[in-house]
Motif scaffolding. Structure first.
Motif, mmCIF file in Angstrom:
data_model
loop_
_atom_site.group_PDB
_atom_site.id
_atom_site.type_symbol
_atom_site.label_atom_id
_atom_site.label_comp_id
_atom_site.label_asym_id
_atom_site.label_seq_id
_atom_site.Cartn_x
_atom_site.Cartn_y
_atom_site.Cartn_z
ATOM 1 N N ASN A 80 -8.655 16.894 5.143
ATOM 2 C CA ASN A 80 -9.057 17.156 3.868
ATOM 3 C C ASN A 80 -8.795 18.740 3.781
ATOM 4 O O ASN A 80 -8.320 19.124 2.752
ATOM 5 C CB ASN A 80 -10.744 17.347 3.704
ATOM 6 C CG ASN A 80 -11.333 16.044 3.409
ATOM 7 O OD1 ASN A 80 -10.788 15.108 2.765
ATOM 8 N ND2 ASN A 80 -12.600 15.952 4.016
ATOM 9 N N THR A 103 -9.795 7.012 9.326
ATOM 10 C CA THR A 103 -11.017 7.042 9.554
ATOM 11 C C THR A 103 -11.572 5.700 10.205
ATOM 12 O O THR A 103 -12.415 5.514 11.051
ATOM 13 C CB THR A 103 -12.017 6.843 7.897
ATOM 14 O OG1 THR A 103 -11.480 5.897 7.374
ATOM 15 C CG2 THR A 103 -11.993 8.049 7.272
ATOM 16 N N ILE A 104 -10.356 4.702 10.176
ATOM 17 C CA ILE A 104 -10.415 3.603 10.901
ATOM 18 C C ILE A 104 -10.305 3.797 12.281
ATOM 19 O O ILE A 104 -10.717 3.093 13.256
ATOM 20 C CB ILE A 104 -9.616 2.427 10.378
ATOM 21 C CG1 ILE A 104 -9.740 2.031 8.905
ATOM 22 C CG2 ILE A 104 -9.609 1.232 11.273
ATOM 23 C CD1 ILE A 104 -8.676 1.282 8.307
ATOM 24 N N GLU A 124 0.844 -1.333 0.079
ATOM 25 C CA GLU A 124 -0.025 0.092 -0.213
ATOM 26 C C GLU A 124 0.820 1.254 -0.096
ATOM 27 O O GLU A 124 0.394 2.221 -0.574
ATOM 28 C CB GLU A 124 -0.965 -0.234 1.260
ATOM 29 C CG GLU A 124 -2.105 0.861 1.146
ATOM 30 C CD GLU A 124 -3.336 0.580 2.036
ATOM 31 O OE1 GLU A 124 -4.222 1.263 2.167
ATOM 32 O OE2 GLU A 124 -2.942 -0.458 2.635
ATOM 33 N N MET A 157 -4.610 10.712 0.866
ATOM 34 C CA MET A 157 -5.886 10.003 0.862
ATOM 35 C C MET A 157 -5.689 8.545 1.515
ATOM 36 O O MET A 157 -6.899 8.327 2.394
ATOM 37 C CB MET A 157 -6.245 9.644 -0.624
ATOM 38 C CG MET A 157 -6.702 10.864 -1.285
ATOM 39 S SD MET A 157 -8.004 11.860 -0.570
ATOM 40 C CE MET A 157 -9.419 10.747 -1.048
ATOM 41 N N ARG A 158 -4.716 7.882 1.487
ATOM 42 C CA ARG A 158 -4.453 6.717 2.244
ATOM 43 C C ARG A 158 -4.417 7.125 3.682
ATOM 44 O O ARG A 158 -5.037 6.169 4.560
ATOM 45 C CB ARG A 158 -3.108 6.097 1.775
ATOM 46 C CG ARG A 158 -3.223 5.448 0.225
ATOM 47 C CD ARG A 158 -2.283 4.972 -0.226
ATOM 48 N NE ARG A 158 -2.360 4.513 -1.513
ATOM 49 C CZ ARG A 158 -2.812 3.361 -1.970
ATOM 50 N NH1 ARG A 158 -2.868 2.391 -1.271
ATOM 51 N NH2 ARG A 158 -2.828 3.011 -3.278
ATOM 52 N N ALA A 197 -3.344 0.605 10.546
ATOM 53 C CA ALA A 197 -3.774 1.910 10.467
ATOM 54 C C ALA A 197 -2.845 2.779 10.745
ATOM 55 O O ALA A 197 -2.339 3.926 10.188
ATOM 56 C CB ALA A 197 -4.978 2.023 11.250
ATOM 57 N N LEU A 202 -11.682 13.709 9.324
ATOM 58 C CA LEU A 202 -11.908 13.883 7.928
ATOM 59 C C LEU A 202 -11.906 15.556 7.604
ATOM 60 O O LEU A 202 -11.177 15.936 6.648
ATOM 61 C CB LEU A 202 -13.190 13.641 7.360
ATOM 62 C CG LEU A 202 -13.303 12.013 7.405
ATOM 63 C CD1 LEU A 202 -14.923 11.807 6.928
ATOM 64 C CD2 LEU A 202 -12.568 11.392 6.331
ATOM 65 N N THR A 228 -5.976 9.362 5.237
ATOM 66 C CA THR A 228 -7.204 9.807 5.722
ATOM 67 C C THR A 228 -8.170 8.633 5.798
ATOM 68 O O THR A 228 -8.745 8.485 6.965
ATOM 69 C CB THR A 228 -7.892 10.562 4.550
ATOM 70 O OG1 THR A 228 -7.154 11.782 4.626
ATOM 71 C CG2 THR A 228 -9.145 11.094 5.058
ATOM 72 N N SER A 229 -7.877 7.660 4.712
ATOM 73 C CA SER A 229 -8.607 6.451 4.998
ATOM 74 C C SER A 229 -8.372 5.576 6.099
ATOM 75 O O SER A 229 -8.959 5.074 7.016
ATOM 76 C CB SER A 229 -8.519 5.713 3.803
ATOM 77 O OG SER A 229 -7.135 4.873 3.713
#
Length: 585
Positions: A248, A287-288, A29, A280-281, A137, A244, A283-284
């Motif tokens: 962002n 979110t976890i 990743e 973005m990764r 994460a 987020l 951020t994802s």
């Protein structure tokens, strides 16, 4: 938490494999955006299809490797989590089994059930998710920042400024979440307690038509659980929007400064795309963190509740000088100045009680409710230990006898009958693991239950409902007595165990008990039963006020005379006539 971590030690090897496979997924990743940048800058921007195909093929191969690693990782993560949960649950069960009555009073039954089920499940889920997703994460966040620096230092600084703020916020949320979910688990205990209490008293609730009342009580506790859960989740759900928003803003900053650097020639388009991709990764991954905080907060609360049970110091029931296997040969019992009070209570239940029961004798214990009869019984097999004084069994201090061996030689029938799920045969044999069918039938005959069993659909193989719901009160009492008799005990203790029997059945039972070579202690409220004993002990407010035969007490004890007159009124057809120390009906 250290107690919980100790359960992971036997599974270090599968844990290492799971973590290594998780790192493989992580590396794929992290390297994908870097290869994407190469594809854009060296392939697409240069219109070189071979470069695009080469890097595209590498990315596909690495994606397949990550897929296989994820599948195998899930297998090992599940193995570790389920095995650890099994070990924790087994340890909790063994710990609870070692508790004395004092410890069982500290923890509600419903709470112990919740800890061995729901709390253990929380730990299992946390272990699985940690090995599968949650550890990846934070590593993805750290790795993403490092790789962003490798691509472009100036653009990476935008991410560096944002990450510490997010970490501080997450730590604060985790601490708050742990407190909130501890309250949720406590509310869950209350709901389980209400359910258990209502199911156990369902007949009583229906007879007294109290369904609506009990429904309101349950609804109140259920609403409290819902409110606590909603409050905890509401606080936790703030985490994702906040994360987020911050990330962002950071990505917008990367795009803003990236366009400026591309125009000045300090960055390439592929580098900007790679940094945005890392953002973005990250951020994802962040979110976890909402899920991570919820799971870890609940796991921390559950771990504390489990540790509370595991760290409870059990009373040392066996002294170092305890005889490992002293048999009870005669069954003589002697109480010498015995006093007892329950834990966290200064009120004595028994006060300097002294009496002797000779080998083979039958002692009937009489007394009003709360006089200490059952408490006295609990001291003999050491369900509780005496607060003061000494109990001698065959002239040996009971504390010097190994507790397991002492109890194996005692047949005990409690006031509250407890039958287990299974057949009639299994319930009687529960008192002696190596019992034969002949032993079982002999005990059943002596307990006056054999004829009733033979009338059941499958006789000794008939299934008993929960708590013996398909049996009468008298049948349950006699099954419990058979379970005690099958041990051929040297001391037999019957706590008001003939209350549901008719006069004829009780007489046959007591006659059968007379054939056993044991010392019998019998708590009863019926003088007609006590009169058949060799000796009667009269308790009042925890004190021994009299002991002797029926004839002696009738002539010497005013309290016994009152009991006698209350149960054998003048003109009663069952009035007992005392003749030279004997009696007839």
């Amino acid at each position: 938490m250290s107690n919980i971590f100790s359960f992971l030690k036997p599974y270090r090897f599968p844990m290492v494999i799971a973590l290594l496979l998780m790192l493989v997924e992580l590396m794929v990743e992290l390297f994908h955006p870097l290869m994407l940048a190469k594809m854009i800058d060296d392939g697409i921007m240069q219109e070189d299809l071979s470069v695009v195909l080469r890097w595209g093929g590498i990315m596909l191969g690495m994606s397949f490797l990550a897929f296989v690693s994820g599948v195998v990782n899930s297998f090992y993560a599940a193995h570790v989590s389920q095995s650890t949960g099994f070990d924790i649950r087994s340890s909790l069960y063994q710990k609870v089994q070692s508790f004395s009555f004092r410890h069982l009073q500290r923890f509600q039954t419903s709470s112990l059930i919740t800890r061995m089920t729901n709390d253990v499940n929380q730990i299992q889920t946390t272990i699985f998710m940690s090995l599968r997703i949650m550890l990846r994460a934070p590593l993805l966040v750290i790795g993403g920042v490092v790789m962003a620096f490798v691509v472009n230092i100036q653009l990476a600084m935008v991410l560096v400024v944002t990450i510490p703020i997010i970490i501080i916020f997450l730590v604060w949320m985790m601490r708050k979440g742990s407190t909130l979910f501890r309250q949720v688990q406590a509310r869950l205990d209350e709901v389980n307690h209400a359910i258990r209490e209502n199911l156990g008293a369902m007949r009583l609730i229906k007879v007294f038509v109290r369904r609506k009342h009990e429904g309101k009580r349950f609804l109140k506790r259920n609403e409290a659980l819902m409110d606590s859960t909603v409050k905890a989740l509401r606080v936790m759900e703030i985490t994702m929007p906040a994360l987020l928003l911050l990330m962002n803003v950071a990505i917008i900053g990367v795009l803003w400064f990236g366009s400026m650097n591309v125009n000045t020639g300090n960055a390439q388009i592929g580098e900007v795309v790679a940094i945005v991709n890392y953002g973005m990764r990250i951020t994802s991954a962040l979110t976890i963190f909402t899920m991570i905080i919820i799971i870890f907060s609940r796991a921390r609360a559950s771990a504390e509740r489990i540790t509370d049970v595991l760290n409870t110091e059990v009373d040392r029931t066996n002294l170092k000088k305890s005889n490992q296997g002293r048999p009870i040969k005669e069954g003589k019992i002697e109480f010498e100045e015995v006093s007892f009070y329950y834990p966290k209570s200064d009120e004595k239940v028994l006060d300097r009680c002294s009496f002797t029961v000779k080998p083979g004798q039958t002692l009937a214990i009489l007394g009003s409710t709360g006089s200490g009869k059952s408490s006295l019984f609990h001291l003999i097999p050491r369900l509780y230990d005496v607060s003061e004084g000494t109990i001698f069994i065959d002239n040996v201090d009971s504390k010097e006898m190994k507790i397991e061996y002492l109890r194996q030689q005692i047949g005990y029938v409690p006031q509250e009958i407890m039958l287990f799920s299974g057949t009639v045969k299994e319930n009687i044999a529960w008192g002696k693991t190596d019992a034969t069918l002949t032993d079982i039938m002999e005990a059943a005959k002596d307990a006056q239950i054999h004829d009733a069993i033979m009338k059941l659909p499958h006789q000794y193989d008939t299934k008993i409902g929960q708590k013996g719901v398909n049996l009468s009160g008298g049948q349950k009492q006699r099954l419990s007595i058979a379970r005690a008799l099958i041990r051929k005990p040297k001391i037999l203790m019957l706590d008001d165990s003939t209350s549901a029997l008719d006069v004829q059945t009780e007489a046959r039972l007591l006659k059968a008990l007379g054939t056993y070579l044991c010392t019998t202690l019998l708590i009863t409220q019926k003088l007609s039963t006590a009169m058949k004993a060799d000796s009667i002990l009269l308790l009042e407010e925890g004190k021994v006020v009299a002991q002797g035969s029926h004839g002696q007490l009738l002539s010497e004890s005013p309290l016994y005379q009152q009991l006698y007159q209350s149960q054998f009124a003048k003109g009663d057809i069952q009035h007992a006539k005392v003749i030279n120390g004997t009696f007839s009906l």
